[in-house]
Design an enzyme around this catalytic site. Structure first.
Site, short mmCIF file in Angstrom:
data_model
loop_
_atom_site.label_atom_id
_atom_site.label_comp_id
_atom_site.label_asym_id
_atom_site.label_seq_id
_atom_site.Cartn_x
_atom_site.Cartn_y
_atom_site.Cartn_z
N HIS A 1 -1.96 -1.83 -10.14
CA HIS A 1 -3.35 -1.28 -9.09
C HIS A 1 -4.31 -2.07 -8.82
O HIS A 1 -4.62 -3.13 -9.92
CB HIS A 1 -2.93 -0.05 -9.55
CG HIS A 1 -4.19 0.55 -7.91
ND1 HIS A 1 -5.33 0.54 -8.22
CD2 HIS A 1 -3.60 1.08 -7.34
CE1 HIS A 1 -6.04 1.78 -6.67
NE2 HIS A 1 -4.56 2.00 -6.79
N HIS B 1 1.14 -1.11 0.02
CA HIS B 1 -0.45 0.21 -0.08
C HIS B 1 0.50 1.39 -0.10
O HIS B 1 1.79 1.35 -1.06
CB HIS B 1 -1.20 -0.40 1.47
CG HIS B 1 -2.24 0.54 1.08
ND1 HIS B 1 -2.43 1.75 0.33
CD2 HIS B 1 -3.09 0.88 2.32
CE1 HIS B 1 -3.75 2.67 0.53
NE2 HIS B 1 -3.97 1.94 2.08
N ASP C 1 2.98 6.07 -6.89
CA ASP C 1 4.16 5.50 -5.74
C ASP C 1 5.23 5.70 -5.87
O ASP C 1 6.43 5.65 -5.93
CB ASP C 1 3.70 4.18 -5.08
CG ASP C 1 3.53 4.41 -4.00
OD1 ASP C 1 3.09 5.90 -3.18
OD2 ASP C 1 1.94 3.92 -3.38
N1 CMC Z 1 5.43 -6.17 -9.67
C1 CMC Z 1 5.19 -7.58 -11.20
N2 CMC Z 1 3.95 -8.65 -10.67
C2 CMC Z 1 3.10 -7.72 -10.30
C3 CMC Z 1 2.70 -6.61 -10.12
C4 CMC Z 1 4.16 -6.08 -9.99
N3 CMC Z 1 4.15 -4.82 -9.31
N4 CMC Z 1 1.98 -5.87 -9.55
C5 CMC Z 1 1.08 -7.02 -9.97
N5 CMC Z 1 1.75 -8.89 -10.14
C6 CMC Z 1 1.08 -10.08 -11.04
C7 CMC Z 1 1.31 -10.39 -9.82
O1 CMC Z 1 2.11 -11.88 -9.57
C8 CMC Z 1 -0.22 -11.74 -10.66
O2 CMC Z 1 0.50 -12.44 -11.55
P1 CMC Z 1 -0.25 -13.37 -11.69
O3 CMC Z 1 -1.90 -14.01 -12.39
O4 CMC Z 1 0.87 -14.20 -12.82
O5 CMC Z 1 0.13 -14.66 -10.32
C9 CMC Z 1 -1.15 -10.17 -11.07
O6 CMC Z 1 0.03 -9.68 -11.80
C10 CMC Z 1 -2.17 -10.05 -10.89
O7 CMC Z 1 -2.13 -9.42 -9.16
P2 CMC Z 1 -2.38 -9.71 -8.18
O8 CMC Z 1 -1.39 -9.38 -6.91
O9 CMC Z 1 -3.60 -10.39 -7.79
O10 CMC Z 1 -3.14 -7.85 -8.23
P3 CMC Z 1 -3.88 -7.01 -6.66
O11 CMC Z 1 -5.10 -6.00 -7.15
O12 CMC Z 1 -4.40 -8.59 -5.63
O13 CMC Z 1 -2.33 -6.29 -6.15
C11 CMC Z 1 -1.46 -4.29 -5.53
C12 CMC Z 1 -2.33 -4.59 -6.46
C13 CMC Z 1 -0.98 -2.68 -6.33
C14 CMC Z 1 -1.32 -4.96 -4.61
C15 CMC Z 1 -0.39 -5.45 -6.73
O14 CMC Z 1 0.08 -4.10 -8.30
C16 CMC Z 1 1.63 -5.24 -6.41
O15 CMC Z 1 1.82 -5.39 -4.76
N6 CMC Z 1 1.92 -3.80 -6.88
C17 CMC Z 1 3.78 -3.56 -6.31
C18 CMC Z 1 3.08 -2.76 -5.24
C19 CMC Z 1 2.79 -1.05 -4.67
O16 CMC Z 1 3.47 -0.31 -5.40
N7 CMC Z 1 1.78 -0.96 -4.30
C20 CMC Z 1 1.39 0.16 -4.14
C21 CMC Z 1 -0.52 0.64 -5.13
S1 CMC Z 1 -0.96 2.20 -5.27
C22 CMC Z 1 -0.80 3.36 -3.73
C23 CMC Z 1 -1.38 2.49 -3.33
O17 CMC Z 1 -2.18 2.36 -3.31
O18 CMC Z 1 -1.06 2.88 -1.55
#
Ligand code: CMC
Length: 426
Positions: A305, A266, A361
């Site tokens: 996201h 987050h 971010d």
């Molecule tokens: N790098 C590499 N792979 C990723 C990333 C990333 N940053 N984000 C998602 N994926 C992949 C994930 O491994 C999954 O792949 P697969 O389908 O092969 O298993 C697919 O994309 C879908 O991801 P998810 O984890 O199911 O998506 P989510 O909606 O649960 O998570 C998220 C969203 C923001 C937590 C995630 O994208 C992430 O961890 N990003 C990095 C951390 C980040 O930048 N967070 C800030 C978010 S914006 C500000 C805020 O709200 O705080």
């Protein structure tokens, strides 16, 4: 067209008709779909990926189109024409203030920026290397003990007073936490300065009679706070609402939000982005790093996201703010790595297929670093920006007659009723 959903339970052959309202069905309506006395059907939704927990009129997001609106006003227009305090007023009250209302609101916030001296001592009690987010979370929660009247959440004037206090004191708490880590004396608020100027003075002033900040830096930081001010039912807002649903005081509820924001998935992502860029070190190392991400070894922080699957409108505005800030501070050398990472990721099939785009971010940390904040402070800045959003959502929650104490169900997977085993027989 009838706004209902017909459901056949193939276990029993019975048919049900469920009302559809605002594109949702009521999870409680599923309870009637029961076999014998099994309690009825429930939904299973880890991470609430497809569950609406409330009705809200604060923030609208269309993730596919990259739209973000506070009370109906597009984020782009607010970032360009408004200020953080005006946006806070908008989020909290639903309408933009008149000139008199804004002047009164600014006066109120300005005159609540001081902390009780004991809070200062409380902050001094932390170790020299304490993370400022831990300090912020603890000191916001400690505020509830200084204002026990805050527990009367049914009184709207009282709620307003606590809201004003929190928005006013967050920069003071953040600045004190920052200076504690450096062993520098705390700088008290200056009521003659604007919200952001005062924050910068409390952070960076030394012996000069008055800290003068560059107006371009003030504007950029103000825009960053606006961009972070609310984001509907994100993890930390959900934490504020969940804890607030027990009818606890707003300081305790917001402290829970700060805890949620601290996490690297987050708000903690901005700190993680900077550390990642430093670790990559140079543009030549990017292909190897990207291969590691694609192999699942780590995430590309600042990308992806839950809601935005096209672009994050906040990231677009931040890129522009980067240029303005770098004009004053000189270009952050990590920018070249960030731009190259973005370019590669936007073309690479792994990221394209998963709709992973830079989020808020990805670039904010570069600006914060150029402003000489250490990475540990980045999420504190996010928290200061998010406070009016948390409080607008909390206010909405406590006045919403439909809300109940948050208490999800579970699917129990453990062992059932067994006899206690004495120690010598285990
Ligand atoms: N790098 C590499 N792979 C990723 C990333 C990333 N940053 N984000 C998602 N994926 C992949 C994930 O491994 C999954 O792949 P697969 O389908 O092969 O298993 C697919 O994309 C879908 O991801 P998810 O984890 O199911 O998506 P989510 O909606 O649960 O998570 C998220 C969203 C923001 C937590 C995630 O994208 C992430 O961890 N990003 C990095 C951390 C980040 O930048 N967070 C800030 C978010 S914006 C500000 C805020 O709200 O705080």
């Amino acid at each position: 067209m009838t706004d209902t959903l017909s459901v056949r339970d193939n276990r029993t052959g019975r048919d049900y008709e469920l009302a559809i309202t605002d594109g949702t069905i009521r999870a409680a309506d599923l309870k009637q779909i029961a076999v014998d006395d099994d309690g009825g059907l429930a939904t299973y939704d880890p991470g609430f990926v497809n569950t609406a927990s409330c009705r809200s009129s604060v923030t609208f997001i269309d993730g596919d189109k990259g739209v973000l609106e506070y009370r109906g006003y597009p984020i782009e227009q607010l970032a360009e024409h408004s200020t953080f305090l005006e946006v806070s007023y908008l989020l909290l009250n639903g309408e933009l203030p008149t000139a008199d209302e804004l002047a009164a609101w600014t006066h109120q916030v300005t005159h609540h920026t001081f902390l009780h001296e004991n809070i200062k001592q409380f902050i001094q009690g932390f170790r020299y290397d304490a993370h400022p987010m831990g300090m912020l979370m603890a000191s916001v929660s400690a505020l509830s003990t200084f204002y026990p009247d805050a527990s009367d959440i049914s009184d709207s004037a009282n709620r307003q007073l606590q809201i004003t206090r929190l928005i006013a004191k967050m920069p003071t708490l953040g600045a004190f936490a920052y200076r504690n880590g450096l062993g520098k004396p705390y700088v008290y608020p200056d009521n003659g300065l604007s919200y952001v100027e005062n924050f910068l003075a409390m952070l960076f002033k030394m012996s000069e009679p008055r800290y003068e900040s560059d107006p371009r830096i003030v504007k950029a930081l103000d825009v960053l706070l606006i961009l972070h001010a609310d984001h509907e039912q994100n993890c930390s807002t959900n934490a504020v609402r969940s804890v607030g649903s027990s009818q606890v005081d707003p300081y305790s509820a917001v402290a829970a939000g700060i805890g949620a924001l601290y996490g690297p998935l987050h708000g903690g992502a901005n700190e993680a982005v900077l550390k990642m860029l430093r670790r990559i070190g140079s543009v030549e190392n990017i292909p190897g790093f990207i291969e590691g991400v694609k192999a699942g070894k780590e995430k590309l922080m600042g990308f992806g996201h839950r809601v935005y699957k096209n672009f994050d409108p906040r990231a677009t505005i931040i890129k522009k703010a980067c240029d303005d800030v770098f004009e004053v501070t000189g270009v952050n050398p990590l920018l070249a790595i960030a731009k190259e990472l973005e370019k590669i990721a936007l073309e690479d099939e792994y990221f394209v297929k998963r709709k992973l785009y830079p989020n808020v971010d990805f670039y904010s940390g570069l600006i914060y670093e150029a402003l000489e904040f250490p990475p540990e402070m980045f999420t504190v800045l996010f928290a200061i920006g998010r406070t009016p959003g948390w409080l607008a959502q909390w206010s909405e929650l406590v006045q919403d007659k439909e809300q109940k104490i948050a208490r999800p169900k579970q699917i129990y997977t453990g062992t059932r009723t067994r006899d206690f085993v004495p120690m010598d027989q285990r």
